[in-house]
Design an enzyme around this catalytic site. Structure first.
Site, short mmCIF file in Angstrom:
data_model
loop_
_atom_site.label_atom_id
_atom_site.label_comp_id
_atom_site.label_asym_id
_atom_site.label_seq_id
_atom_site.Cartn_x
_atom_site.Cartn_y
_atom_site.Cartn_z
CE LYS A 190 38.15 42.96 49.01
NZ LYS A 190 39.54 43.06 48.47
NE ARG A 237 42.22 39.08 40.39
CZ ARG A 237 42.78 40.24 40.09
NH1 ARG A 237 42.08 41.34 40.14
NH2 ARG A 237 44.04 40.31 39.72
CE1 TYR A 287 37.89 39.78 47.65
CE2 TYR A 287 40.23 39.28 47.50
CZ TYR A 287 39.12 39.94 47.03
OH TYR A 287 39.22 40.77 45.94
CB THR A 324 43.84 40.71 44.85
OG1 THR A 324 43.31 39.49 45.34
CG2 THR A 324 43.77 40.72 43.33
CB ILE A 339 38.68 45.30 52.07
CG1 ILE A 339 38.55 44.90 53.55
CG2 ILE A 339 40.11 45.04 51.57
CD1 ILE A 339 38.87 43.44 53.85
CE1 TYR A 364 42.65 26.50 35.67
CE2 TYR A 364 43.53 24.73 37.04
CZ TYR A 364 43.18 25.23 35.79
OH TYR A 364 43.36 24.45 34.68
#
Length: 322
Positions: A166, A143, A138, A49, A208, A112
């Protein structure tokens, strides 16, 4: 037996520097990678990202990973972002990043689509089957709009190459439940720079980090001092940098960190659209914070960096003295 982990400590979610025409600035990327090695980063995460993976073409994505692998040359692990909201594409990215020489992969939850827990299980199962590389999952619900439940992590532990997560949910109750359910089958990394020591206290193997683009040595020290038994030093460093961490998240990542690095004297360019520079008022707040940490003045931590007034006056700063 505990699965082999990719790294312990601070892995840098490294930015992707761009030239004025928007193309990747490979020579500067190489210098940024060298700096990470020299300042004791424990791993680099490329094309995640923070590296603007969502606006990279597949060709750019693989070239970036391959370049990083060659430049780092085994000095620390190179972990490639390979996530997608299209399972077939995520599997393809996994295979190609393995071909490019990555040491491991980072797979974000499909964004999404808002998959069910069964959908997430099936998605990550296909990703695991597509490669022999170790995979870090992750989880960043803010997000992507979807959260991996602890029970789903437990199911995914059956895959030998799903080795870590993560965890950026910010939910410590969830993190504790993951640790309790998965034990040595799934290492945990903090996905939030303001929660490193708290995650370490729950057994996390590190972070991270976006912060380590700016201060790789001290981000490494937050972790290393904890693991070496100097926990008060680790806590002190975490608290020392809280204001800086907050400044790096005044806007959507990686907008602030790229703008901060320009102000520090690295000609890393701008984010690709649809991400754009911060509002001037917000940017000035960040520059003032960088100034308080001695990251702008020429006599501070970075020789050749600019003054706070120069930072305020310039949206794109090209001064470098590497």
């Amino acid at each position: 037996m505990m699965k082999k982990i990719l790294f312990q400590g601070a892995g840098t979610a490294i930015i992707t520097p761009m030239k004025e025409d928007g193309s990747i600035h490979y020579s500067l990327f190489g210098e940024l990678l060298d700096r990470q090695v020299q300042e004791n980063a424990d791993a680099v995460i490329v094309a995640g990202t923070t590296g603007e993976a969502s606006t990279l073409t597949d060709e750019e994505h693989f070239e970036l990973v391959q370049y990083a692998v060659r430049r780092v040359n085994g000095r620390l692990p190179v972990i490639a972002g390979a996530g997608s909201n299209n399972t077939a594409h995520a599997a393809f990215l996994s295979r190609e990043c393995e071909r490019a020489g990555a040491d491991g992969l980072l797979h974000v939850t499909p964004y999404y689509n808002k998959a069910s827990q069964q959908g997430l299980f099936l998605h990550f199962s296909e990703c695991a089957k597509a490669t022999k590389l170790p995979i870090i999952l992750y989880n960043v619900p803010s997000r992507t709009g979807v959260n991996i439940f602890p029970a789903t992590y437990k199911r995914l532990c059956q895959f030998d190459n799903i080795v870590a997560v993560k965890e950026a949910s910010g939910n410590f109750s969830q993190m504790a439940k993951i640790a309790a359910l998965c034990g040595d089958d799934l290492a945990i990394y903090s996905g939030n720079d303001d929660q490193i020591t708290s995650a370490l206290a729950l057994g996390a193997k590190g972070v991270i980090s976006v912060l380590s683009n700016i201060i790789p040595a001290d981000t490494h020290r937050i972790c290393s001092s904890y693991f070496e038994g100097r926990r008060e030093e680790s806590d002190d460093l975490q608290l020392k940098y809280l204001e800086l961490i907050e400044a790096l998240f005044l806007d959507v990542n990686p907008i602030p960190v790229k703008q901060a690095m320009r102000a520090m004297g690295y000609d890393v360019g701008h984010c690709r659209l649809p991400l754009c520079d911060m509002d001037v008022t917000v940017a000035e707040k960040m520059y003032a914070t960088l100034h308080r940490y001695g990251l702008l003045e020429g006599d501070g931590k970075r020789p050749g960096s600019v003054t706070v007034q120069q930072a305020k006056n310039a949206g794109s700063i090209s001064v470098r003295n590497l």
